[in-house]
Design a protein around this motif. Sequence first.
Motif, PDB file in Angstrom:
ATOM      1  N   UNK A  98       0.826  -1.205   0.000  1.00 14.89           N
ATOM      2  CA  UNK A  98       0.000   0.000   0.000  1.00 14.89           C
ATOM      3  C   UNK A  98       0.862   1.258   0.000  1.00 14.89           C
ATOM      4  N   UNK A  99       1.919   1.250   0.799  1.00 10.30           N
ATOM      5  CA  UNK A  99       2.769   2.440   0.901  1.00 10.30           C
ATOM      6  C   UNK A  99       3.268   2.653   2.307  1.00 10.30           C
ATOM      7  N   UNK A 100       2.895   3.781   2.898  1.00 10.05           N
ATOM      8  CA  UNK A 100       3.322   4.125   4.258  1.00 10.05           C
ATOM      9  C   UNK A 100       2.122   3.990   5.186  1.00 10.05           C
ATOM     10  N   UNK A 101       2.238   3.175   6.202  1.00 12.12           N
ATOM     11  CA  UNK A 101       1.134   2.949   7.135  1.00 12.12           C
ATOM     12  C   UNK A 101       1.486   3.497   8.512  1.00 12.12           C
TER      13      UNK A 101
ATOM     14  N   UNK B 245      -0.521  12.412   5.563  1.00 12.29           N
ATOM     15  CA  UNK B 245      -1.208  11.451   4.698  1.00 12.29           C
ATOM     16  C   UNK B 245      -0.555  10.083   4.822  1.00 12.29           C
ATOM     17  N   UNK B 246      -1.370   9.090   5.084  1.00 13.00           N
ATOM     18  CA  UNK B 246      -0.919   7.707   5.136  1.00 13.00           C
ATOM     19  C   UNK B 246      -1.719   6.883   4.135  1.00 13.00           C
ATOM     20  N   UNK B 247      -1.233   5.688   3.871  1.00 11.84           N
ATOM     21  CA  UNK B 247      -1.928   4.786   2.954  1.00 11.84           C
ATOM     22  C   UNK B 247      -2.773   3.755   3.703  1.00 11.84           C
ATOM     23  N   UNK B 248      -2.572   3.652   4.994  1.00  6.51           N
ATOM     24  CA  UNK B 248      -3.410   2.830   5.871  1.00  6.51           C
ATOM     25  C   UNK B 248      -3.095   3.229   7.307  1.00  6.51           C
TER      26      UNK B 248
ATOM     27  N   UNK C 113     -10.692   7.960  12.532  1.00  8.40           N
ATOM     28  CA  UNK C 113     -11.498   7.773  11.320  1.00  8.40           C
ATOM     29  C   UNK C 113     -11.730   9.109  10.613  1.00  8.40           C
ATOM     30  N   UNK C 114     -11.982  10.152  11.398  1.00  9.19           N
ATOM     31  CA  UNK C 114     -12.210  11.482  10.819  1.00  9.19           C
ATOM     32  C   UNK C 114     -10.958  11.989  10.110  1.00  9.19           C
ATOM     33  N   UNK C 115      -9.799  11.818  10.754  1.00  3.99           N
ATOM     34  CA  UNK C 115      -8.548  12.256  10.145  1.00  3.99           C
ATOM     35  C   UNK C 115      -8.241  11.458   8.884  1.00  3.99           C
ATOM     36  N   UNK C 116      -8.496  10.160   8.931  1.00  4.34           N
ATOM     37  CA  UNK C 116      -8.223   9.310   7.772  1.00  4.34           C
ATOM     38  C   UNK C 116      -9.129   9.663   6.598  1.00  4.34           C
ATOM     39  N   UNK C 117     -10.368  10.040   6.902  1.00  8.53           N
ATOM     40  CA  UNK C 117     -11.342  10.329   5.844  1.00  8.53           C
ATOM     41  C   UNK C 117     -10.923  11.512   4.979  1.00  8.53           C
ATOM     42  N   UNK C 118     -10.133  12.433   5.549  1.00  5.89           N
ATOM     43  CA  UNK C 118      -9.711  13.602   4.782  1.00  5.89           C
ATOM     44  C   UNK C 118      -8.860  13.209   3.582  1.00  5.89           C
ATOM     45  N   UNK C 119      -8.141  12.099   3.720  1.00  3.94           N
ATOM     46  CA  UNK C 119      -7.302  11.621   2.624  1.00  3.94           C
ATOM     47  C   UNK C 119      -7.815  10.316   2.016  1.00  3.94           C
ATOM     48  N   UNK C 120      -9.048   9.949   2.374  1.00  3.11           N
ATOM     49  CA  UNK C 120      -9.628   8.677   1.928  1.00  3.11           C
ATOM     50  C   UNK C 120      -8.712   7.506   2.281  1.00  3.11           C
ATOM     51  N   UNK C 121      -8.108   7.577   3.453  1.00  2.08           N
ATOM     52  CA  UNK C 121      -7.179   6.543   3.907  1.00  2.08           C
ATOM     53  C   UNK C 121      -7.949   5.387   4.536  1.00  2.08           C
ATOM     54  N   UNK C 122      -7.725   4.159   4.094  1.00  2.00           N
ATOM     55  CA  UNK C 122      -8.381   3.013   4.742  1.00  2.00           C
ATOM     56  C   UNK C 122      -7.848   2.816   6.150  1.00  2.00           C
ATOM     57  N   UNK C 123      -8.682   2.307   7.029  1.00  2.64           N
ATOM     58  CA  UNK C 123      -8.298   2.141   8.428  1.00  2.64           C
ATOM     59  C   UNK C 123      -8.652   0.747   8.927  1.00  2.64           C
TER      60      UNK C 123
END
Length: 325
Positions: free
Chosen positions: A105-108, A180-183, A197-207
């Motif tokens: 995925x990238x950087x988690x 920004x993270x990838x997961x 979840x709110x922070x992840x949603x800004x970048x559409x990051x899966x959690x």
Amino acid sequence: MSRQQLAVQRARKSFQTGKTKPLESRIHQLRNLLRFVTERRKDIAEAVKKDLSKSEHGTELFETLGVEGEIKLAIEKLAEWAAPRPVEKNLLTISDEVFVHPEPLGVVLIIGAWNYPWAITLQPLVGAIAAGNAAVIKPSEVCCHSAKVMEELLPRYLDKDLYPVVTGGVPETQELLRQRFDHIFYTGSSAVGKLVMEAAARNLTPVTLELGGKSPCYIDKNCDITVACRRITWGKFVNCGQTCIAPDYVLCEPSIQNRVQEEIKNCIKEFYTDDPKTFEDYGRIINKRHFKRIMALMEGSTVVVGGDSDESQCYIDILKDFSQN
């Protein structure tokens, strides 16, 4: 630029070099992680002892053994997991070579929990490394001794750029979540889980969120009550009750209530002796805030077993009779 931003940038830059793609590179890092757990067993145990008053045997059983098993499994299965998977062809792809090829995925971001500071933090790291990701590791600040050991010693074994350890409290975690993270992998309360979840949603990051819940137990009058109570007692008092799936409460018919109470009382005495305060396998509450929260739960209630406490040690007695139904 904050150290949190720098850590994430270094991890992403290092990931983009492609050095995590070869399976040999991932296996090398996994073996180094295994070496860390085995060589630093004493350091880990001492840190957990200071944080939770957990015995060395308890730390090995509930923290490091599981991590070692995860690493060995990942090393054994990595080639199979990373291999291309054939896909059934259709009219549009009948003349093509069709397969699904797993890619990192990238950087988690891994945000650990305090109740099992090593197992809950390192087990997701095993998966991240095996999948070829870079990972920013954020141990819980509540277990400050474990976080310090992780910060100081883990970079001696793993690639410091690919797998940085970032310590700190709420401000540092908030700063990390702005990146920004990838997961994102988080274990903890549902209140903080919503913020993640709110922070992840800004970048559409899966959690991946492993949040707290309730674990009631029901004892039927026709079951083996002795066995049931023994298992419930073990599950409840391991780690001084600080386990996400520890039994929260027991339900039973009034006709067996007294026997259930007596069986649990006997099991507590067998497991933790007449003086659990001096018994090495009975831990302590993580901090004074949680100590006071738990003590407040007993106000206005009838305490069947236990009740004495020592705030200076974050100790709550579980054996001496305080009152009896």
